[in-house]
Each structure stands twice: as structure tokens, then as C-alpha cells.
Motif scaffolding. Structure first.
Motif, PDB file in Angstrom:
ATOM      1  N   LEU A  78      75.056  31.303  50.273  1.00 21.78           N
ATOM      2  CA  LEU A  78      76.243  32.066  50.632  1.00 21.78           C
ATOM      3  C   LEU A  78      76.498  31.887  52.129  1.00 21.78           C
ATOM      4  CD1 LEU A  78      75.468  35.459  48.829  1.00 21.78           C
ATOM      5  CD2 LEU A  78      76.664  33.467  47.923  1.00 21.78           C
ATOM      6  N   ASP A  79      77.693  31.475  52.482  1.00 24.06           N
ATOM      7  CA  ASP A  79      78.070  31.304  53.882  1.00 24.06           C
ATOM      8  C   ASP A  79      78.690  32.608  54.370  1.00 24.06           C
ATOM      9  OD1 ASP A  79      79.078  30.650  56.372  1.00 24.06           O
ATOM     10  OD2 ASP A  79      79.934  28.738  55.716  1.00 24.06           O
ATOM     11  N   LEU A  80      78.015  33.281  55.289  1.00 23.95           N
ATOM     12  CA  LEU A  80      78.472  34.579  55.775  1.00 23.95           C
ATOM     13  C   LEU A  80      79.782  34.496  56.545  1.00 23.95           C
ATOM     14  CD1 LEU A  80      75.070  36.144  56.897  1.00 23.95           C
ATOM     15  CD2 LEU A  80      76.309  36.460  54.751  1.00 23.95           C
ATOM     16  N   ASN A  81      80.224  33.292  56.910  1.00 19.20           N
ATOM     17  CA  ASN A  81      81.516  33.130  57.580  1.00 19.20           C
ATOM     18  C   ASN A  81      82.688  33.220  56.599  1.00 19.20           C
ATOM     19  OD1 ASN A  81      80.538  32.822  60.210  1.00 19.20           O
ATOM     20  ND2 ASN A  81      80.187  30.645  59.916  1.00 19.20           N
ATOM     21  N   LEU A  82      82.415  33.111  55.303  1.00 17.09           N
ATOM     22  CA  LEU A  82      83.489  33.210  54.316  1.00 17.09           C
ATOM     23  C   LEU A  82      83.875  34.674  54.117  1.00 17.09           C
ATOM     24  CD1 LEU A  82      82.264  30.585  51.703  1.00 17.09           C
ATOM     25  CD2 LEU A  82      84.064  30.326  53.420  1.00 17.09           C
ATOM     26  N   PRO A  83      85.167  34.959  53.936  1.00 19.82           N
ATOM     27  CA  PRO A  83      85.644  36.355  53.857  1.00 19.82           C
ATOM     28  C   PRO A  83      84.974  37.196  52.768  1.00 19.82           C
ATOM     29  CG  PRO A  83      87.490  34.826  53.962  1.00 19.82           C
ATOM     30  CD  PRO A  83      86.248  33.997  53.858  1.00 19.82           C
ATOM     31  N   GLN A  84      84.673  36.608  51.610  1.00 20.59           N
ATOM     32  CA  GLN A  84      84.097  37.394  50.514  1.00 20.59           C
ATOM     33  C   GLN A  84      82.690  37.914  50.821  1.00 20.59           C
ATOM     34  OE1 GLN A  84      85.029  34.138  50.309  1.00 20.59           O
ATOM     35  NE2 GLN A  84      83.862  33.050  48.754  1.00 20.59           N
ATOM     36  N   TYR A  85      81.996  37.297  51.798  1.00 19.78           N
ATOM     37  CA  TYR A  85      80.637  37.717  52.158  1.00 19.78           C
ATOM     38  C   TYR A  85      80.595  38.415  53.518  1.00 19.78           C
ATOM     39  CZ  TYR A  85      79.981  34.114  48.631  1.00 19.78           C
ATOM     40  OH  TYR A  85      80.073  33.358  47.499  1.00 19.78           O
ATOM     41  N   ASN A  86      81.746  38.728  54.077  1.00 11.32           N
ATOM     42  CA  ASN A  86      81.827  39.319  55.406  1.00 11.32           C
ATOM     43  C   ASN A  86      80.992  40.599  55.537  1.00 11.32           C
ATOM     44  OD1 ASN A  86      82.968  39.363  58.116  1.00 11.32           O
ATOM     45  ND2 ASN A  86      84.059  41.193  57.401  1.00 11.32           N
ATOM     46  N   ASN A  87      80.977  41.458  54.519  1.00 17.66           N
ATOM     47  CA  ASN A  87      80.205  42.704  54.586  1.00 17.66           C
ATOM     48  C   ASN A  87      78.724  42.464  54.813  1.00 17.66           C
ATOM     49  OD1 ASN A  87      82.335  44.421  54.344  1.00 17.66           O
ATOM     50  ND2 ASN A  87      82.065  44.804  52.160  1.00 17.66           N
ATOM     51  N   GLN A 146      77.344  40.651  56.852  1.00 17.86           N
ATOM     52  CA  GLN A 146      77.033  40.421  58.263  1.00 17.86           C
ATOM     53  C   GLN A 146      76.609  41.706  58.964  1.00 17.86           C
ATOM     54  OE1 GLN A 146      79.630  37.949  60.603  1.00 17.86           O
ATOM     55  NE2 GLN A 146      80.528  37.048  58.762  1.00 17.86           N
ATOM     56  N   PHE A 147      76.707  42.848  58.268  1.00 17.49           N
ATOM     57  CA  PHE A 147      76.429  44.136  58.890  1.00 17.49           C
ATOM     58  C   PHE A 147      75.338  44.888  58.123  1.00 17.49           C
ATOM     59  CE2 PHE A 147      80.866  42.938  59.457  1.00 17.49           C
ATOM     60  CZ  PHE A 147      80.920  42.873  60.841  1.00 17.49           C
ATOM     61  N   PRO A 148      74.327  45.393  58.839  1.00 10.11           N
ATOM     62  CA  PRO A 148      73.236  46.129  58.187  1.00 10.11           C
ATOM     63  C   PRO A 148      73.746  47.307  57.358  1.00 10.11           C
ATOM     64  CG  PRO A 148      72.661  45.659  60.461  1.00 10.11           C
ATOM     65  CD  PRO A 148      74.112  45.276  60.281  1.00 10.11           C
ATOM     66  N   GLY A 149      73.120  47.504  56.218  1.00 10.72           N
ATOM     67  CA  GLY A 149      73.481  48.608  55.336  1.00 10.72           C
ATOM     68  C   GLY A 149      74.515  48.252  54.292  1.00 10.72           C
ATOM     69  N   ASN A 150      75.040  47.034  54.342  1.00 11.30           N
ATOM     70  CA  ASN A 150      76.050  46.619  53.376  1.00 11.30           C
ATOM     71  C   ASN A 150      75.443  45.729  52.300  1.00 11.30           C
ATOM     72  OD1 ASN A 150      78.217  47.993  54.503  1.00 11.30           O
ATOM     73  ND2 ASN A 150      78.693  46.329  55.899  1.00 11.30           N
ATOM     74  N   SER A 151      76.131  45.688  51.172  1.00 14.96           N
ATOM     75  CA  SER A 151      75.648  44.901  50.039  1.00 14.96           C
ATOM     76  C   SER A 151      76.786  44.106  49.421  1.00 14.96           C
ATOM     77  CB  SER A 151      75.025  45.821  48.985  1.00 14.96           C
ATOM     78  OG  SER A 151      75.976  46.766  48.528  1.00 14.96           O
ATOM     79  N   PHE A 152      76.398  43.180  48.569  1.00 15.29           N
ATOM     80  CA  PHE A 152      77.345  42.337  47.832  1.00 15.29           C
ATOM     81  C   PHE A 152      76.735  42.052  46.464  1.00 15.29           C
ATOM     82  CE2 PHE A 152      78.688  38.108  46.439  1.00 15.29           C
ATOM     83  CZ  PHE A 152      80.066  38.274  46.424  1.00 15.29           C
ATOM     84  N   VAL A 153      77.555  42.107  45.419  1.00 19.48           N
ATOM     85  CA  VAL A 153      77.094  41.785  44.068  1.00 19.48           C
ATOM     86  C   VAL A 153      77.843  40.563  43.578  1.00 19.48           C
ATOM     87  CG1 VAL A 153      76.899  42.572  41.676  1.00 19.48           C
ATOM     88  CG2 VAL A 153      76.576  44.195  43.534  1.00 19.48           C
ATOM     89  N   THR A 154      77.099  39.584  43.082  1.00 20.95           N
ATOM     90  CA  THR A 154      77.705  38.446  42.409  1.00 20.95           C
ATOM     91  C   THR A 154      77.261  38.473  40.956  1.00 20.95           C
ATOM     92  OG1 THR A 154      77.904  36.051  42.282  1.00 20.95           O
ATOM     93  CG2 THR A 154      75.841  36.895  43.199  1.00 20.95           C
ATOM     94  N   ILE A 164      72.757  41.720  46.675  1.00 19.17           N
ATOM     95  CA  ILE A 164      72.182  41.300  47.947  1.00 19.17           C
ATOM     96  C   ILE A 164      72.438  42.429  48.945  1.00 19.17           C
ATOM     97  CG2 ILE A 164      72.277  39.582  49.799  1.00 19.17           C
ATOM     98  CD1 ILE A 164      73.783  38.103  47.060  1.00 19.17           C
ATOM     99  N   PHE A 165      71.409  42.794  49.717  1.00 17.27           N
ATOM    100  CA  PHE A 165      71.509  43.912  50.659  1.00 17.27           C
ATOM    101  C   PHE A 165      71.036  43.462  52.040  1.00 17.27           C
ATOM    102  CE2 PHE A 165      69.662  47.749  52.670  1.00 17.27           C
ATOM    103  CZ  PHE A 165      70.806  48.525  52.723  1.00 17.27           C
TER     104      PHE A 165
END
Length: 143
Positions: free
Chosen positions: A39-48, A50-58, A68-69
């Protein structure tokens, strides 16, 4: 004589060791699904992420998806989105609420995505973890 005693003590030590990874890695409820994601953190869908405490579900990887947390920008966690204490069914897919995931089988099973440990309900298994490593702006998730 001392070499024999040393060999005996070493052998006894090896045979008496218990490995929690065996319990975690051989969960009869979850199939082994090959995972290799970048996952490339520069892509908009993974932007969250980049900041502690945030997560993403694929939901495109793993058995029922992967959460991912971001713990602190250098430590990340990644876990399977299937309840490890249920056979795979429609209700065993976990739902994310803040830093916890909840089973939809009405049994009260709840887990933290920070450590993967069960925080409510019953069962002997914690969440199935995936390896995760940050290299620059890329998160690599695998098993």
C-alpha cells in the motif's frame, strides 16, 4: 560426563518449551490464505494511515478482509477480519468500530486491533495477524 549432562539439559529444555505460535498459526476455523500487499501511503485512499490512531480495512485480501492500524507511524498492525473463534460463516466477518472489531454472530466476541487480543466474548484464539513493515511510504503486508 559434563558434555552428556549439558546435552541432556539442552534436550530437555527444547522438548519442554511451549509455543503459543502453534495455537495461533493452527486455528482450525481459519484457512491459510496467501497474502502479499503493498500500500502506497501517498495514494488518497490510504491517507488516513499516515496518522497514528487511524485504520484502514481492505476486503480485497485475506479471507474476509484485513484491517491495518497505525500505532505510532513506525509500528503498524494488520489482522484478518474473520472471527478466529468461529467457523467461516456469513456472520463471522468482523465489523470495525474504532480500535475494536466485533463478530456479527450475536455472541459478543470483540477484539482490539492494536494487539489482536479478545476483549469480550469467549474463545481461545486471538485475531490472525499478518506481517507488516513500512518502507518509506510503502506498507508491505504479508504472511
Amino acid at each position: 560426563m559434563p558434555k552428556n549432562l549439558l546435552f541432556f539439559a539442552f534436550s530437555l529444555l527444547l522438548l519442554s518449551c511451549s509455543n503459543d505460535d502453534n495455537l495461533r498459526n493452527h486455528n482450525p476455523n481459519l484457512i491459510d490464505q496467501r497474502v502479499s500487499i503493498q500500500l502506497d501511503l501517498n495514494l488518497p485512499q490510504y491517507n488516513n494511515l499516515q496518522f497514528p490512531g487511524n485504520s484502514f480495512v481492505t476486503y480485497n485480501y485475506g479471507i474476509n478482509g484485513i484491517v491495518i492500524f497505525n500505532v505510532n507511524n513506525s509500528v503498524y498492525t494488520a489482522f484478518e477480519m474473520s472471527d478466529p473463534n468461529h467457523p467461516l460463516t456469513d456472520c463471522s466477518t468482523l465489523e470495525l468500530n474504532g480500535t475494536e472489531v466485533t463478530c456479527q454472530c450475536n455472541d459478543g466476541n470483540k477484539y482490539t486491533i492494536i494487539t489482536g487480543q479478545q476483549v469480550a466474548g469467549t474463545g481461545q484464539y486471538s485475531l490472525k495477524p499478518y506481517r507488516i513493515e513500512r518502507r518509506g511510504t510503502i506498507l508491505e503486508i504479508s504472511n
